[in-house]
Structures are given as C-alpha cells and as structure tokens.
Design a protein around this motif. Structure first.
Motif, PDB file in Angstrom:
ATOM      1  N   GLY A   8       0.835  -1.191   0.000  1.00 59.04           N
ATOM      2  CA  GLY A   8       0.000   0.000   0.000  1.00 59.04           C
ATOM      3  C   GLY A   8       0.868   1.238   0.000  1.00 59.04           C
ATOM      4  O   GLY A   8       2.071   1.172   0.234  1.00 59.04           O
ATOM      5  N   THR A   9       0.232   2.358  -0.230  1.00 56.81           N
ATOM      6  CA  THR A   9       0.950   3.624  -0.156  1.00 56.81           C
ATOM      7  C   THR A   9       1.147   4.008   1.311  1.00 56.81           C
ATOM      8  O   THR A   9       2.154   4.594   1.675  1.00 56.81           O
ATOM      9  CB  THR A   9       0.168   4.727  -0.915  1.00 56.81           C
ATOM     10  N   LEU A  33       4.669  -5.636   5.294  1.00 54.91           N
ATOM     11  CA  LEU A  33       3.907  -4.452   4.923  1.00 54.91           C
ATOM     12  C   LEU A  33       4.800  -3.689   3.950  1.00 54.91           C
ATOM     13  O   LEU A  33       5.840  -3.166   4.338  1.00 54.91           O
ATOM     14  CB  LEU A  33       3.593  -3.633   6.181  1.00 54.91           C
ATOM     15  N   GLY A  34       4.424  -3.708   2.682  1.00 55.51           N
ATOM     16  CA  GLY A  34       5.246  -3.106   1.641  1.00 55.51           C
ATOM     17  C   GLY A  34       4.798  -1.700   1.311  1.00 55.51           C
ATOM     18  O   GLY A  34       3.699  -1.497   0.800  1.00 55.51           O
ATOM     19  N   VAL A  35       5.624  -0.739   1.622  1.00 54.26           N
ATOM     20  CA  VAL A  35       5.324   0.666   1.332  1.00 54.26           C
ATOM     21  C   VAL A  35       5.683   0.929  -0.126  1.00 54.26           C
ATOM     22  O   VAL A  35       6.846   0.813  -0.525  1.00 54.26           O
ATOM     23  CB  VAL A  35       6.100   1.601   2.275  1.00 54.26           C
ATOM     24  N   ARG A  50       7.031   7.316   5.440  1.00 54.23           N
ATOM     25  CA  ARG A  50       5.975   6.294   5.459  1.00 54.23           C
ATOM     26  C   ARG A  50       6.512   4.975   5.978  1.00 54.23           C
ATOM     27  O   ARG A  50       5.842   4.283   6.751  1.00 54.23           O
ATOM     28  CB  ARG A  50       5.357   6.141   4.074  1.00 54.23           C
ATOM     29  N   VAL A  51       7.730   4.620   5.593  1.00 59.89           N
ATOM     30  CA  VAL A  51       8.360   3.401   6.114  1.00 59.89           C
ATOM     31  C   VAL A  51       8.568   3.530   7.615  1.00 59.89           C
ATOM     32  O   VAL A  51       8.247   2.612   8.382  1.00 59.89           O
ATOM     33  CB  VAL A  51       9.703   3.119   5.392  1.00 59.89           C
ATOM     34  N   ASP A  52       9.092   4.658   8.057  1.00 61.76           N
ATOM     35  CA  ASP A  52       9.398   4.857   9.474  1.00 61.76           C
ATOM     36  C   ASP A  52       8.156   4.800  10.354  1.00 61.76           C
ATOM     37  O   ASP A  52       8.149   4.110  11.387  1.00 61.76           O
ATOM     38  CB  ASP A  52      10.128   6.182   9.691  1.00 61.76           C
ATOM     39  N   ARG A  65       6.772  -7.068   9.376  1.00 63.64           N
ATOM     40  CA  ARG A  65       7.861  -6.117   9.149  1.00 63.64           C
ATOM     41  C   ARG A  65       7.502  -5.198   7.990  1.00 63.64           C
ATOM     42  O   ARG A  65       6.582  -5.476   7.233  1.00 63.64           O
ATOM     43  CB  ARG A  65       9.182  -6.825   8.901  1.00 63.64           C
ATOM     44  N   VAL A  66       8.245  -4.125   7.870  1.00 62.52           N
ATOM     45  CA  VAL A  66       7.984  -3.113   6.840  1.00 62.52           C
ATOM     46  C   VAL A  66       9.181  -3.027   5.903  1.00 62.52           C
ATOM     47  O   VAL A  66      10.327  -3.003   6.348  1.00 62.52           O
ATOM     48  CB  VAL A  66       7.718  -1.733   7.491  1.00 62.52           C
ATOM     49  N   GLU A  67       8.884  -2.970   4.613  1.00 66.91           N
ATOM     50  CA  GLU A  67       9.920  -2.806   3.593  1.00 66.91           C
ATOM     51  C   GLU A  67       9.416  -1.822   2.543  1.00 66.91           C
ATOM     52  O   GLU A  67       8.210  -1.743   2.292  1.00 66.91           O
ATOM     53  CB  GLU A  67      10.228  -4.135   2.897  1.00 66.91           C
ATOM     54  N   LEU A  68      10.345  -1.118   1.932  1.00 67.99           N
ATOM     55  CA  LEU A  68      10.019  -0.232   0.821  1.00 67.99           C
ATOM     56  C   LEU A  68       9.961  -1.060  -0.459  1.00 67.99           C
ATOM     57  O   LEU A  68      10.859  -1.869  -0.719  1.00 67.99           O
ATOM     58  CB  LEU A  68      11.079   0.863   0.688  1.00 67.99           C
ATOM     59  N   ILE A  69       8.908  -0.881  -1.234  1.00 69.00           N
ATOM     60  CA  ILE A  69       8.788  -1.553  -2.530  1.00 69.00           C
ATOM     61  C   ILE A  69       9.265  -0.587  -3.604  1.00 69.00           C
ATOM     62  O   ILE A  69       8.691   0.480  -3.777  1.00 69.00           O
ATOM     63  CB  ILE A  69       7.333  -1.970  -2.826  1.00 69.00           C
ATOM     64  N   GLU A  70      10.310  -0.997  -4.296  1.00 67.81           N
ATOM     65  CA  GLU A  70      10.786  -0.210  -5.428  1.00 67.81           C
ATOM     66  C   GLU A  70      10.553  -1.049  -6.669  1.00 67.81           C
ATOM     67  O   GLU A  70      10.921  -2.213  -6.712  1.00 67.81           O
ATOM     68  CB  GLU A  70      12.253   0.140  -5.245  1.00 67.81           C
ATOM     69  N   GLY A  71       9.914  -0.478  -7.661  1.00 64.67           N
ATOM     70  CA  GLY A  71       9.611  -1.226  -8.871  1.00 64.67           C
ATOM     71  C   GLY A  71       8.276  -1.946  -8.758  1.00 64.67           C
ATOM     72  O   GLY A  71       7.405  -1.559  -7.978  1.00 64.67           O
ATOM     73  N   LEU A  72       8.136  -3.004  -9.532  1.00 64.83           N
ATOM     74  CA  LEU A  72       6.875  -3.741  -9.587  1.00 64.83           C
ATOM     75  C   LEU A  72       6.635  -4.572  -8.330  1.00 64.83           C
ATOM     76  O   LEU A  72       7.557  -5.227  -7.831  1.00 64.83           O
ATOM     77  CB  LEU A  72       6.856  -4.677 -10.798  1.00 64.83           C
TER      78      LEU A  72
END
Length: 160
Positions: A8-9, A33-35, A50-52, A65-72
């Motif tokens: 999600g955003t 939880l992919g930001v 948003r990640v923090d 856990r939380v991770e940043l999604i870069e790309g698809l």
C-alpha cells in the motif's frame, strides 16, 4: 513458512491497515507491509517517512515487518519469496480497484492475491480522508496508530 506481502501507499498508515495486518498475520507466518509508490498519487509523507511511521506502528506485532517496494510489486514479491499478496477491502469500490491489479500480478508471476474484508467499524477510515481531516486542522489521532498524527502534522507544516 508462508509469507504474505500487504502492499500500500500507507500515506499515512491507519488503524484500518493495522487491522488487516493483524488478521493477515493470523493466516500467514510472516507479513511484509510493503510501502509502495503509486504514480497516480502525490503523497504527503515521503517514502522514508511512510516506512518509518509504519515500522513504528507494527513494531509490537510479531511476524510483521515493513519494507520499501521499489519497482513492480510482483518483482518485489518474487525477491522476498512471498506466497501471496494481501489486500484489505472496505467495500465494493475497493474490490473494483483491486481486482485488475490482482489479475495483473498473477499474470506477471503467478502470485495470488487474497482479499481480507476490513472491520466494518473502520470502513470509513481511509488515508485520503485522514489526510483531508488533518489538512483542515481536525484531530486524526483516533484513526492512526500512535505517533502518526505528529508525522502528518509535521509534513503539513513543512508544506506550508
């Protein structure tokens, strides 16, 4: 071990998002939880903020856990070894928006999407509405995890 990605955003993360993460964790061994970046949205909080705030919000939840999604998203799921994508639904409009994305992700990598119906008591809670309330000086603390209201207020102050 089953891994679910809940993308999600999360601009900002809300109590509705936490509800979905908690219930997804009951179904899967790990929830990421992919930001994500959404090209059709102009976020209030930058990606790292948003990640923090999301990481702080889920810190008490074991196996989340939380991770940043870069790309698809489909590529992210493949890299993380995810078994499934989890999406929360508040109603029919959410389903209509999510279905094409679920079909595309399955088409790209074969990953399935699972829809979890949100708590009806939270069906009015949406990040866009929370941002709007905050922009007009309203109290959003009932709709977001602890600490998020401050991050939103700080971001609004920087925007002037």
């Amino acid at each position: 071990m089953t891994i679910a990605v809940f993308p999600g955003t999360f601009d900002p993360i809300t109590v509705g998002h936490i509800d979905i993460a908690v219930r997804a964790r009951k179904l899967f061994d790990e929830v990421i939880l992919g930001v994500a970046h959404n090209s059709s949205k102009s976020p209030l909080l930058d990606a790292q903020a948003r990640v923090d705030v999301a990481a702080a919000a889920v810190a008490p939840l074991e196996g989340v856990r939380v991770e940043l999604i870069e790309g698809l998203l489909a590529d992210f799921c493949d890299r993380e070894g995810a078994d499934v994508i989890v999406k929360g639904l508040r109603g029919g409009a959410d389903y209509d928006a999510e279905l094409p994305m679920a079909l595309m992700n399955r088409s790209l990598t074969g990953i399935e999407s699972i829809f979890i119906v949100g708590d009806s008591a939270l069906s009015h809670v949406a990040s866009s509405l929370v941002r709007d309330v905050a922009k007009h000086g309203g109290d959003i603390s009932a709709y977001v995890p602890r600490g998020v209201a401050t991050a939103v207020s700080d971001a609004l102050s920087r925007r002037g």
